[in-house]
Write a protein that holds these residues in place. Structure first.
Motif, PDB file in Angstrom:
ATOM      1  N   GLN A  43       0.817  -1.214   0.000  1.00 33.36           N
ATOM      2  CA  GLN A  43       0.000   0.000   0.000  1.00 33.36           C
ATOM      3  C   GLN A  43       0.851   1.264   0.000  1.00 33.36           C
ATOM      4  O   GLN A  43       0.341   2.362  -0.170  1.00 33.36           O
ATOM      5  CB  GLN A  43      -0.926  -0.003   1.226  1.00 33.36           C
ATOM      6  CG  GLN A  43      -1.868  -1.209   1.274  1.00 33.36           C
ATOM      7  CD  GLN A  43      -2.551  -1.468  -0.051  1.00 33.36           C
ATOM      8  OE1 GLN A  43      -3.245  -0.617  -0.586  1.00 33.36           O
ATOM      9  NE2 GLN A  43      -2.347  -2.665  -0.612  1.00 33.36           N
ATOM     10  N   GLN A  44       2.151   1.104   0.192  1.00 31.79           N
ATOM     11  CA  GLN A  44       3.035   2.280   0.149  1.00 31.79           C
ATOM     12  C   GLN A  44       3.064   2.817  -1.272  1.00 31.79           C
ATOM     13  O   GLN A  44       3.318   2.080  -2.215  1.00 31.79           O
ATOM     14  CB  GLN A  44       4.452   1.891   0.591  1.00 31.79           C
ATOM     15  CG  GLN A  44       5.441   3.048   0.545  1.00 31.79           C
ATOM     16  CD  GLN A  44       6.879   2.592   0.814  1.00 31.79           C
ATOM     17  OE1 GLN A  44       7.106   1.493   1.302  1.00 31.79           O
ATOM     18  NE2 GLN A  44       7.837   3.433   0.497  1.00 31.79           N
ATOM     19  N   SER A  45       2.819   4.123  -1.433  1.00 32.30           N
ATOM     20  CA  SER A  45       2.780   4.709  -2.768  1.00 32.30           C
ATOM     21  C   SER A  45       3.792   5.828  -2.943  1.00 32.30           C
ATOM     22  O   SER A  45       3.988   6.308  -4.066  1.00 32.30           O
ATOM     23  CB  SER A  45       1.366   5.240  -3.074  1.00 32.30           C
ATOM     24  OG  SER A  45       1.023   6.237  -2.123  1.00 32.30           O
ATOM     25  N   THR A  46       4.419   6.251  -1.852  1.00 31.31           N
ATOM     26  CA  THR A  46       5.425   7.315  -1.917  1.00 31.31           C
ATOM     27  C   THR A  46       6.678   6.847  -1.189  1.00 31.31           C
ATOM     28  O   THR A  46       6.602   5.950  -0.347  1.00 31.31           O
ATOM     29  CB  THR A  46       4.921   8.613  -1.260  1.00 31.31           C
ATOM     30  OG1 THR A  46       4.565   8.330   0.101  1.00 31.31           O
ATOM     31  CG2 THR A  46       3.692   9.144  -1.984  1.00 31.31           C
ATOM     32  N   PRO A  47       7.823   7.429  -1.505  1.00 38.33           N
ATOM     33  CA  PRO A  47       9.041   7.051  -0.783  1.00 38.33           C
ATOM     34  C   PRO A  47       8.904   7.326   0.718  1.00 38.33           C
ATOM     35  O   PRO A  47       8.189   8.243   1.136  1.00 38.33           O
ATOM     36  CB  PRO A  47      10.117   7.936  -1.412  1.00 38.33           C
ATOM     37  CG  PRO A  47       9.586   8.280  -2.762  1.00 38.33           C
ATOM     38  CD  PRO A  47       8.105   8.386  -2.593  1.00 38.33           C
ATOM     39  N   LEU A  48       9.590   6.533   1.516  1.00 40.13           N
ATOM     40  CA  LEU A  48       9.610   6.760   2.959  1.00 40.13           C
ATOM     41  C   LEU A  48      10.339   8.078   3.258  1.00 40.13           C
ATOM     42  O   LEU A  48      11.264   8.464   2.550  1.00 40.13           O
ATOM     43  CB  LEU A  48      10.333   5.617   3.664  1.00 40.13           C
ATOM     44  CG  LEU A  48       9.690   4.220   3.552  1.00 40.13           C
ATOM     45  CD1 LEU A  48      10.566   3.184   4.244  1.00 40.13           C
ATOM     46  CD2 LEU A  48       8.284   4.219   4.112  1.00 40.13           C
ATOM     47  N   THR A  49       9.888   8.749   4.305  1.00 37.66           N
ATOM     48  CA  THR A  49      10.569   9.973   4.739  1.00 37.66           C
ATOM     49  C   THR A  49      11.896   9.581   5.394  1.00 37.66           C
ATOM     50  O   THR A  49      12.088   8.410   5.763  1.00 37.66           O
ATOM     51  CB  THR A  49       9.718  10.730   5.761  1.00 37.66           C
ATOM     52  OG1 THR A  49       9.576   9.914   6.938  1.00 37.66           O
ATOM     53  CG2 THR A  49       8.326  11.038   5.193  1.00 37.66           C
TER      54      THR A  49
END
Lengths: 161, 66
Positions: B35-41
């Protein structure tokens, strides 16, 4: 005894993708617009493979006294290979971010974490019946196939029978 | 059947049941990661690295010696 051994080996990997059922359960969310798919896919694989490592090693640890030695030995191979492969994949991703370019070696490093699990699982076949090998490798093939969408131009090698 | 054999069979059955539960937990963890859609901070990446270090140092991650 061998029948019971077959039961838990099959249970561990045969249920991997059967509960819940359906390919849509593993459908990845679309990459956000403007986000680098290499980074997102790599981080997805790193997070999931770390969870798999934690769950499998804990299961073997909790049930060690009841399990045949060859199962513990197979998981030990996983314990030996995975941390190094995972750390190398994290380093590869950091290098990728620094140079802001697509390096095929980065993707190869990231998949190495999953392949480390594959190698240790395939060692089970040394003492397993042909049916057990088939079921274990089929379950692992299903898992790797579900991650195929992560690397559309870099197909993940399939486990060899 | 000897008592020890019965106990062993029950322990293996328990291990099989826990294997099924572990497989489901793996499936849910895999689904969550997808479900991750953006890079991790940077903070999330730091947390992930810290978590990995803790997992790799845990007793469950050490060789069984068998």
């Amino acid at each position: 005894m061998k029948h019971i051994r077959s039961l838990f080996i099959i249970s561990l990997f045969g249920f991997l993708l059967s509960l819940p059922t359906g390919c849509s359960f593993f459908k990845p969310a679309p990459i956000a617009e403007g986000a680098d798919p290499v980074v997102v896919n790599a981080e997805r694989a790193q997070r999931s493979s770390l969870d798999v490592f934690r769950i499998v090693t804990k299961w073997e640890f909790d049930n060690r006294l009841a399990l045949p030695p060859e199962v513990s030995q197979a998981v030990d191979q996983y314990r030996a290979k995975f941390p190094t492969a995972w750390n190398e994949s994290r380093l590869a991703l950091k290098r990728y971010k620094e140079v802001a370019g697509t390096n095929p070696n980065t993707i190869n490093s990231i998949t190495a974490a999953l392949l480390a699990a594959q190698d240790s699982l395939l060692k089970l076949k040394q003492n397993a019946s042909p049916n057990e090998v088939t079921q274990v490798t089929n379950a692992l093939s299903s898992l790797i196939a579900s991650l195929r969408s992560f690397f559309p131009s870099n197909p993940i090698p399939q486990p060899q029978p | 059947m000897e008592f020890a054999t019965v106990i062993k069979a029950l322990q293996l059955a328990a291990a099989a049941a826990q294997a099924a539960a572990a497989a489901r937990e793996i499936a849910l963890a895999l689904r969550a990661s997808l479900q991750q859609s953006t890079p991790l901070t940077p903070e999330q990446n730091a947390e992930l690295d810290t978590l990995a270090s803790a997992i790799f140092a845990a007793p469950e991650s050490q060789p069984s010696g068998r």
